[in-house]
Design an enzyme around this catalytic site. Structure first.
Site, short mmCIF file in Angstrom:
data_model
loop_
_atom_site.label_atom_id
_atom_site.label_comp_id
_atom_site.label_asym_id
_atom_site.label_seq_id
_atom_site.Cartn_x
_atom_site.Cartn_y
_atom_site.Cartn_z
N ARG A 21 0.95 -0.73 0.10
CA ARG A 21 -0.38 -0.23 -0.45
C ARG A 21 0.84 1.39 -0.02
O ARG A 21 0.70 1.88 -0.97
CB ARG A 21 -0.57 0.21 1.37
CG ARG A 21 -1.52 1.30 1.31
CD ARG A 21 -2.31 1.25 2.85
NE ARG A 21 -2.96 2.18 2.97
CZ ARG A 21 -3.09 3.18 3.57
NH1 ARG A 21 -1.55 2.65 4.40
NH2 ARG A 21 -3.45 4.14 4.34
N ASP A 127 10.52 -14.32 10.76
CA ASP A 127 11.53 -14.64 11.22
C ASP A 127 12.46 -13.94 11.74
O ASP A 127 13.19 -14.12 12.74
CB ASP A 127 12.57 -15.50 10.87
CG ASP A 127 11.53 -17.35 9.81
OD1 ASP A 127 10.77 -17.13 9.92
OD2 ASP A 127 12.47 -18.29 8.71
N GLY A 170 11.17 -20.76 12.65
CA GLY A 170 11.75 -20.37 13.19
C GLY A 170 13.20 -21.46 12.46
O GLY A 170 13.61 -22.32 13.44
N GLY A 185 6.89 -16.28 29.21
CA GLY A 185 7.18 -16.56 30.72
C GLY A 185 7.72 -18.11 30.20
O GLY A 185 7.59 -19.10 31.71
N ARG A 244 3.08 -32.24 26.66
CA ARG A 244 2.50 -32.52 25.86
C ARG A 244 2.98 -31.34 24.78
O ARG A 244 3.97 -31.22 24.97
CB ARG A 244 1.11 -31.98 25.72
CG ARG A 244 0.04 -33.20 26.12
CD ARG A 244 -0.84 -33.96 25.70
NE ARG A 244 -1.10 -35.00 26.85
CZ ARG A 244 -1.93 -35.45 26.76
NH1 ARG A 244 -2.90 -34.57 26.62
NH2 ARG A 244 -2.64 -36.59 27.45
N ARG A 253 1.52 -17.81 11.02
CA ARG A 253 1.99 -16.74 9.81
C ARG A 253 1.21 -16.14 9.14
O ARG A 253 0.49 -15.00 8.50
CB ARG A 253 2.39 -17.44 8.34
CG ARG A 253 3.77 -17.58 9.01
CD ARG A 253 4.62 -17.51 7.17
NE ARG A 253 4.30 -18.49 5.95
CZ ARG A 253 4.95 -19.16 5.59
NH1 ARG A 253 5.86 -19.73 5.69
NH2 ARG A 253 3.98 -19.14 4.91
O1 F6P Z 1 10.42 -17.99 6.36
C1 F6P Z 1 9.29 -18.06 7.03
C2 F6P Z 1 9.04 -19.19 7.46
O2 F6P Z 1 7.70 -19.41 8.55
C3 F6P Z 1 9.95 -20.26 8.67
O3 F6P Z 1 9.66 -19.62 9.78
C4 F6P Z 1 9.39 -21.59 8.05
O4 F6P Z 1 10.57 -22.70 8.60
C5 F6P Z 1 9.11 -21.30 6.90
O5 F6P Z 1 8.73 -20.46 6.19
C6 F6P Z 1 8.31 -22.53 6.48
O6 F6P Z 1 8.03 -21.97 5.03
P1 F6P Z 1 6.72 -22.39 4.34
O7 F6P Z 1 6.01 -21.95 4.04
O8 F6P Z 1 7.93 -23.61 2.84
O9 F6P Z 1 6.33 -24.03 4.67
#
Ligand code: F6P
Length: 321
Positions: A21, A127, A170, A185, A244, A253
């Site tokens: 945007r 990330d 990550g 925490g 667990r 995401r």
């Molecule tokens: O680069 C961002 C990320 O969400 C990483 O943390 C993760 O390892 C990867 O993308 C997962 O990628 P994909 O969408 O290809 O499964």
């Protein structure tokens, strides 16, 4: 410069739309024609390009994902793909390109820059794995999503006297784990950048149990040593307490970007257009010490990552007593 392009590449991140945007609206305000490239480098190679107008940038800022779409492109890794991408840009007369993406996407942008395209890189990734910027677009939202999940998991874990190992994203960067673990925490945080001993993890959980803790939460970055299943089973076996596993995965995401992510996206997007208008060399734009900062693209991607994991690990340990 009259014609510029904008694309998102790699894993999507909340705030990418806010960046698009800013590029569209600031570009048009400077008299430029702005073109949107769909599906990152894949779409560029396949000539998926549309002109963007002011109205195209309306109603998108609050939405996660990227309305241009994104992809991880194998073809762009080849010389043939890179030449094709450059030819497509030339065909449209696009001289400047804003690439919003993570480490891989911005490193890929160097190939276009070397072929005479002015490229401005914006750090778009949950990330936070780009060294030249303190924060990337999407990181804050992802951390807050993890934090919300940790709080909810803590409610049920404490009710049932269970331990939980929560895996966050990550692959190569532990920033999400560190921020979510510290603010949530957690008893321990496991990151790809640092080795750890499973016996220390178990000892930490055991010392909590001895002090009367009803549950422990371990945050594990996906790229840290071992699988989440293995660690979970080991903790259960050696502590004798139900343990667990929760993998937050793509939940992290999505979602509406936080104010902080919208702000970084907007300011870096505006700066990218300003630099293109000034015909600057290719740059990577980010935020450093609370200010918008721009560095030559190649130099930015070669910077070593600043982190202080040892100290953070010790602090997490003290705080979770
Ligand atoms: O680069 C961002 C990320 O969400 C990483 O943390 C993760 O390892 C990867 O993308 C997962 O990628 P994909 O969408 O290809 O499964």
């Amino acid at each position: 410069m009259k014609r510029i392009g904008v694309m998102t590449s790699g894993g999507d991140a909340p705030g990418m739309n806010a960046a698009i945007r800013a590029v569209v609206r600031c570009g048009i305000a400077r008299g430029m024609e702005v073109y949107g490239i769909r599906r990152g480098y894949e779409g560029l190679i396949d000539n998926e390009i549309v002109r963007l107008y002011l109205s195209d940038a309306g109603g998108i800022m609050h939405r996660g994902g990227t309305f241009l779409g994104t992809a991880r492109s194998e073809r762009f890794r080849t010389e043939e793909g890179q030449n094709r991408a450059k030819d497509v840009l030339n065909m449209y007369g696009i001289e400047g390109l804003v690439v919003i993406g993570g480490n891989g996407s911005l490193t890929g942008a160097i190939a276009l820059s070397d072929r005479g395209i002015k490229v401005m890189g914006l750090p778009g990734t949950i990330d936070n794995d780009l060294s030249y910027t303190d924060f990337s677009i999407g990181f804050d939202t992802a951390v807050n999503t993890c934090l919300d999940a940790i709080s909810k998991i803590r409610d049920t874990s404490s009710s049932h006297d269970r331990n939980t190992v929560i895996e966050v994203m990550g692959r190569e960067c532990g920033d999400i784990a560190i921020y979510a673990g510290m603010t949530g925490g957690a008893e321990m945080v496991l990151v790809p950048e640092m080795d750890y001993d499973i016996d220390d993890v178990v000892a930490k959980v055991m010392s909590g149990i001895r002090r009367g803790k009803t549950h422990s939460i371990i945050i594990k970055a996906e790229g840290s040593k071992g699988t989440t299943r293995e660690i979970t089973d080991k903790i259960q076996e050696l502590t004798g307490r139900e343990t667990r596993e929760v993998v937050l995965s793509y939940l992290q995401r999505g979602g509406s970007p936080t104010a902080k992510d919208r702000m970084i996206a907007t300011l870096t997007g505006a700066k990218a257009v300003e630099l293109l208008d000034e015909n600057s060399e290719s740059m990577a734009i980010g935020i450093r010490d609370n200010r918008i900062a721009a560095y030559p693209l190649r130099e930015a991607l070669e910077m070593p990552k600043r982190n202080n994991f040892e100290a953070v690990k010790d602090l997490v340990d003290v705080l979770s007593k």
